[in-house]
Design a protein around this motif. Structure first.
Motif, PDB file in Angstrom:
ATOM      1  N   ASN A  40       1.020  -1.073  -0.207  1.00 56.05           N
ATOM      2  CA  ASN A  40      -0.007  -0.090   0.064  1.00 56.05           C
ATOM      3  C   ASN A  40       0.592   1.142   0.347  1.00 56.05           C
ATOM      4  N   PRO A  41       1.021   1.577  -0.880  1.00 57.62           N
ATOM      5  CA  PRO A  41       1.585   3.198  -0.947  1.00 57.62           C
ATOM      6  C   PRO A  41       1.180   4.368  -0.060  1.00 57.62           C
ATOM      7  N   VAL A  42       0.200   4.443   0.925  1.00 57.80           N
ATOM      8  CA  VAL A  42       0.729   5.204   2.667  1.00 57.80           C
ATOM      9  C   VAL A  42       1.000   4.063   2.810  1.00 57.80           C
ATOM     10  N   THR A  43       2.719   5.037   4.481  1.00 53.65           N
ATOM     11  CA  THR A  43       2.652   4.505   5.103  1.00 53.65           C
ATOM     12  C   THR A  43       2.788   4.940   5.894  1.00 53.65           C
ATOM     13  N   SER A  44       2.477   6.854   6.472  1.00 51.87           N
ATOM     14  CA  SER A  44       2.278   7.564   7.031  1.00 51.87           C
ATOM     15  C   SER A  44       1.074   6.838   8.227  1.00 51.87           C
ATOM     16  N   GLU A  45       1.447   7.795   9.128  1.00 50.62           N
ATOM     17  CA  GLU A  45       0.301   7.229   9.948  1.00 50.62           C
ATOM     18  C   GLU A  45      -0.539   8.480  10.527  1.00 50.62           C
ATOM     19  N   THR A  46      -0.735   9.809  10.140  1.00 48.62           N
ATOM     20  CA  THR A  46      -1.526  10.549   9.810  1.00 48.62           C
ATOM     21  C   THR A  46      -2.431  10.374   8.223  1.00 48.62           C
ATOM     22  N   GLN A  47      -1.605  10.197   7.228  1.00 47.55           N
ATOM     23  CA  GLN A  47      -2.941   9.727   6.180  1.00 47.55           C
ATOM     24  C   GLN A  47      -3.369   8.708   5.768  1.00 47.55           C
ATOM     25  N   VAL A  48      -4.545   9.337   4.618  1.00 42.83           N
ATOM     26  CA  VAL A  48      -5.489   7.786   4.467  1.00 42.83           C
ATOM     27  C   VAL A  48      -4.923   7.177   3.999  1.00 42.83           C
ATOM     28  N   THR A  49      -5.544   5.717   4.594  1.00 44.29           N
ATOM     29  CA  THR A  49      -4.915   4.437   3.068  1.00 44.29           C
ATOM     30  C   THR A  49      -5.841   5.183   1.630  1.00 44.29           C
ATOM     31  N   TRP A  50      -4.552   3.845   1.030  1.00 44.57           N
ATOM     32  CA  TRP A  50      -5.443   4.154  -0.995  1.00 44.57           C
ATOM     33  C   TRP A  50      -6.209   3.129  -0.721  1.00 44.57           C
ATOM     34  N   THR A  51      -7.404   2.550  -1.023  1.00 44.79           N
ATOM     35  CA  THR A  51      -8.408   1.973  -1.363  1.00 44.79           C
ATOM     36  C   THR A  51      -8.712   1.521  -2.460  1.00 44.79           C
ATOM     37  N   VAL A  52      -8.330   2.914  -3.492  1.00 46.82           N
ATOM     38  CA  VAL A  52      -8.552   2.502  -4.942  1.00 46.82           C
ATOM     39  C   VAL A  52      -7.053   1.997  -5.605  1.00 46.82           C
ATOM     40  N   ASP A  53      -7.105   1.646  -7.546  1.00 44.35           N
ATOM     41  CA  ASP A  53      -6.730   1.468  -7.825  1.00 44.35           C
ATOM     42  C   ASP A  53      -5.454   0.326  -7.760  1.00 44.35           C
ATOM     43  N   GLY A  54      -6.940  -0.861  -6.878  1.00 41.64           N
ATOM     44  CA  GLY A  54      -6.937  -1.743  -6.778  1.00 41.64           C
ATOM     45  C   GLY A  54      -6.012  -2.411  -5.096  1.00 41.64           C
ATOM     46  N   TYR A  55      -5.176  -1.616  -4.398  1.00 41.18           N
ATOM     47  CA  TYR A  55      -5.350  -1.091  -3.540  1.00 41.18           C
ATOM     48  C   TYR A  55      -6.111  -1.854  -1.866  1.00 41.18           C
ATOM     49  N   THR A  56      -6.285  -2.014  -1.088  1.00 46.16           N
ATOM     50  CA  THR A  56      -6.597  -3.338  -0.577  1.00 46.16           C
ATOM     51  C   THR A  56      -6.156  -2.319   1.429  1.00 46.16           C
ATOM     52  N   ASN A  57      -6.480  -3.010   2.236  1.00 44.10           N
ATOM     53  CA  ASN A  57      -6.319  -3.095   3.331  1.00 44.10           C
ATOM     54  C   ASN A  57      -4.526  -2.689   3.523  1.00 44.10           C
ATOM     55  N   PRO A  58      -4.312  -1.588   4.852  1.00 45.24           N
ATOM     56  CA  PRO A  58      -2.499  -1.818   4.743  1.00 45.24           C
ATOM     57  C   PRO A  58      -1.876  -3.025   6.282  1.00 45.24           C
ATOM     58  N   ASP A  59      -1.514  -3.405   5.621  1.00 42.55           N
ATOM     59  CA  ASP A  59      -0.946  -4.547   5.872  1.00 42.55           C
ATOM     60  C   ASP A  59      -0.087  -3.768   7.503  1.00 42.55           C
ATOM     61  N   GLY A  60       0.244  -5.049   8.480  1.00 45.03           N
ATOM     62  CA  GLY A  60       0.727  -3.440   9.337  1.00 45.03           C
ATOM     63  C   GLY A  60       2.580  -4.246   9.677  1.00 45.03           C
ATOM     64  N   TRP A  61       2.230  -5.289   9.047  1.00 48.23           N
ATOM     65  CA  TRP A  61       3.881  -5.939   9.275  1.00 48.23           C
ATOM     66  C   TRP A  61       4.965  -6.460   7.814  1.00 48.23           C
ATOM     67  N   GLY A  62       4.548  -5.424   6.424  1.00 48.67           N
ATOM     68  CA  GLY A  62       5.032  -5.934   5.357  1.00 48.67           C
ATOM     69  C   GLY A  62       4.934  -7.603   5.556  1.00 48.67           C
ATOM     70  N   ASN A  63       5.733  -8.146   4.605  1.00 50.46           N
ATOM     71  CA  ASN A  63       5.659  -9.412   4.346  1.00 50.46           C
ATOM     72  C   ASN A  63       5.242 -10.383   5.001  1.00 50.46           C
ATOM     73  N   ALA A  64       5.721  -9.954   6.165  1.00 49.97           N
ATOM     74  CA  ALA A  64       5.593 -10.627   8.167  1.00 49.97           C
ATOM     75  C   ALA A  64       4.079 -10.948   7.950  1.00 49.97           C
ATOM     76  N   THR A  65       3.233  -9.694   7.621  1.00 42.24           N
ATOM     77  CA  THR A  65       1.621  -9.812   8.018  1.00 42.24           C
ATOM     78  C   THR A  65       1.175 -11.616   8.317  1.00 42.24           C
ATOM     79  N   PHE A  66       1.746 -12.082   7.010  1.00 39.82           N
ATOM     80  CA  PHE A  66       0.781 -13.226   7.429  1.00 39.82           C
ATOM     81  C   PHE A  66       1.425 -13.827   8.306  1.00 39.82           C
ATOM     82  N   PRO A  67       2.774 -13.902   8.458  1.00 41.28           N
ATOM     83  CA  PRO A  67       3.556 -15.061   9.973  1.00 41.28           C
ATOM     84  C   PRO A  67       2.919 -14.354  11.116  1.00 41.28           C
TER      85      PRO A  67
END
Length: 498
Positions: free
Chosen positions: A352-379
């Motif tokens: 997800n292109p938005v990583t700032s804590e004070t900016q609104v997460t993008w939910t357009v152009d195919g982007y969905t939820n912002p995972d909290g731990w990058g590629n380690a999110t699923f583990p």
């Protein structure tokens, strides 16, 4: 010959006699039962109202009445926990804090332009009025802009950090831009730039959509109306001596109606919608799977005790085997549970292109939820479900060994309801009776799942800590429960053959 004929006649008469006696016996159920019992056979079935079932009917009806009364009391007591969770929402809704931060005309150059702020004081007074009223409302907290360095981004950060559920900021230039629009005929004036609302609906979508959003929407509507009325009245009074105001008002009508508006920033939207089971109803099945796994694995464990072509295993080693096998099963079952969310394309891989804590997460152009731990999110998500299953499941294992059937079914109902009541609803708006929910495991599985899947304020240390504590306590109790189950089993066998 004569003697032989006499014997034959006697033999013929004897069967006839037995035949008549048999027919008489069939006419009386009691005699037939006596005959069959004397012959060693099972008693024949009799009717429900047969006299010999009098004591059975009495015992059955007594036990039926006691069991039904107990189950009715259980339903009333345990289901009331769930129904009562939101019984005093109106009374406790003030615990949902909303910051109202007035920065209007507080910093240069807007505090030296000669115009008294209008927007900020009107909105903060409205917030104070709502708090002082007897109508149940949110916890409106008027906070000075100086506490945030007159920086709206710091207020957003406070919302992200869960200091408040939402915030309304009156921007430093709110009143100044109104004057500029009419004095200079600024056609680019945008009323939405006067104030901003910041919130995070994924923190608790039930809280936001059911309790907070309707009240905040009404608040913003009333604030817009009050500011519009006050501002328009001032403009019309000044227009009697300043023709330029009338011309500019015609060029910039939005400066009069609506005059101000509220830009809205949902920092972490609740999206995509297939996440809903992952943070709510789906977690009930985490409890159910951990509960029913006990019955599936118990016959496997007992194979070590049955001397069928092999000596039985020492019991203390069986306890160790059971604990290890149970934890290993939870490890794999929680993986299967986590795979379900992955299969339905919930984002676990970053991007997800938005990583700032004070900016609104993008939910357009195919982007969905912002995972909290990058590629380690699923583990991380898997481990949360794993420790959650340990916390929820080992408790079920221990209780099942202590109470046995049929009481384990009632335990499951109690365990599900008490966990759901304090995990799917915010404990802050529940009666104080429910504060024990802060110690219950599912509350922290839900909270941790939202943090991982939506990139919320990180409290995973607390979440994992509580779940591990539950697992540790139940692991200590586990061998005692195993020994108790063995003792109870031997005791029942002894009583049966006594």
């Amino acid at each position: 010959m004569a003697g032989s004929d006499a014997e034959n006649r006697s033999g013929d008469e004897e069967p006839e006699k037995h035949k008549e006696e048999s027919e008489d016996a069939r006419g009386s159920g009691g005699d037939e039962n006596q005959d069959e019992e004397q012959q060693g056979g099972p008693p024949a079935p009799v009717g429900f109202w047969h006299p010999k079932l009098n004591h059975v009917r009495k015992e059955a009806m007594t036990k039926w009445t006691i069991t039904t009364a107990f189950l009715m009391a259980f339903i009333l007591a345990v289901l009331s926990i769930y129904w009562g969770a939101l019984y005093h929402v109106e009374k406790n809704i003030s615990s949902l804090v909303i910051y109202v931060v007035d920065m209007d005309g507080q910093t240069a150059p807007y505090n030296t332009n000669g115009h008294e702020p209008i927007v900020g004081p009107l909105i903060t007074n409205l917030a104070r009025t709502m708090v002082a009223s007897e109508t149940p409302t949110l916890g409106w907290g008027v906070v000075s802009g100086a506490d945030f360095g007159y920086d709206p981004m710091q207020v957003r950060q406070a919302v992200y950090n869960w200091d408040a559920w939402a915030s309304i900021v009156i921007n430093p230039n709110a009143t100044a831009m109104l004057y500029s629009a009419l004095e200079n005929g600024n056609t680019s004036y945008d009323p939405m730039g006067a104030c901003q609302l910041t919130y995070i609906d994924s923190r608790d979508d039930t809280n936001w959509y059911d309790f907070m959003s309707p009240i905040i929407s009404a608040f913003m509507t009333e604030a817009t109306t009050k500011v519009g009325q006050e501002w328009t009245s001032m403009v019309m009074q000044n227009a009697t001596t300043d023709a330029a105001l009338v011309r500019n008002a015609a060029r910039v009508p939005q400066a009069l109606s609506p005059a101000i508006g509220f830009s809205q920033y949902n920092l972490r939207p609740f999206y995509p919608y297939q996440i809903i089971p992952s943070v709510s109803i789906g977690l009930i099945y985490l409890i159910i799977v951990s509960f029913f796994s006990f019955a599936f694995y118990l016959p496997i464990h007992f194979k070590y005790l049955k001397p069928e072509g092999h000596p039985p295993l020492k019991f203390y080693q069986l306890v160790i085997w059971r604990w290890c096998a149970t934890i290993s099963a939870y490890f794999m079952l929680s993986l299967a549970y986590s795979f379900v969310s992955l299969a339905f394309q919930i984002n676990f891989s970053g991007g997800n292109p938005v990583t700032s804590e004070t900016q609104v997460t993008w939910t357009v152009d195919g982007y969905t939820n912002p995972d909290g731990w990058g590629n380690a999110t699923f583990p991380v998500y898997w481990m949360l479900n794993f420790f959650g299953m340990i916390a929820l499941g080992l408790a079920c294992e221990n209780v099942a060994m202590i109470v046995g059937q049929p009481w384990t079914g009632l335990w499951l109902i109690f365990w599900v309801i008490t966990n759901v009541s304090t995990a799917f609803y915010d404990i802050d708006i529940e009666p104080h009776f429910y504060y024990w929910g802060y110690a219950w495991p599912l509350h922290y599985v839900v909270e941790g799942s939202r943090q991982i899947l939506f990139g919320l304020h990180n409290r995973l240390g607390l979440d994992f800590g509580v779940l591990i504590a539950w697992g540790a306590v139940n692991s200590v109790l586990f061998p005692f429960c195993c020994y108790f189950m063995r003792w109870k089993s031997k005791h029942h066998v002894h009583e049966y053959y006594k």
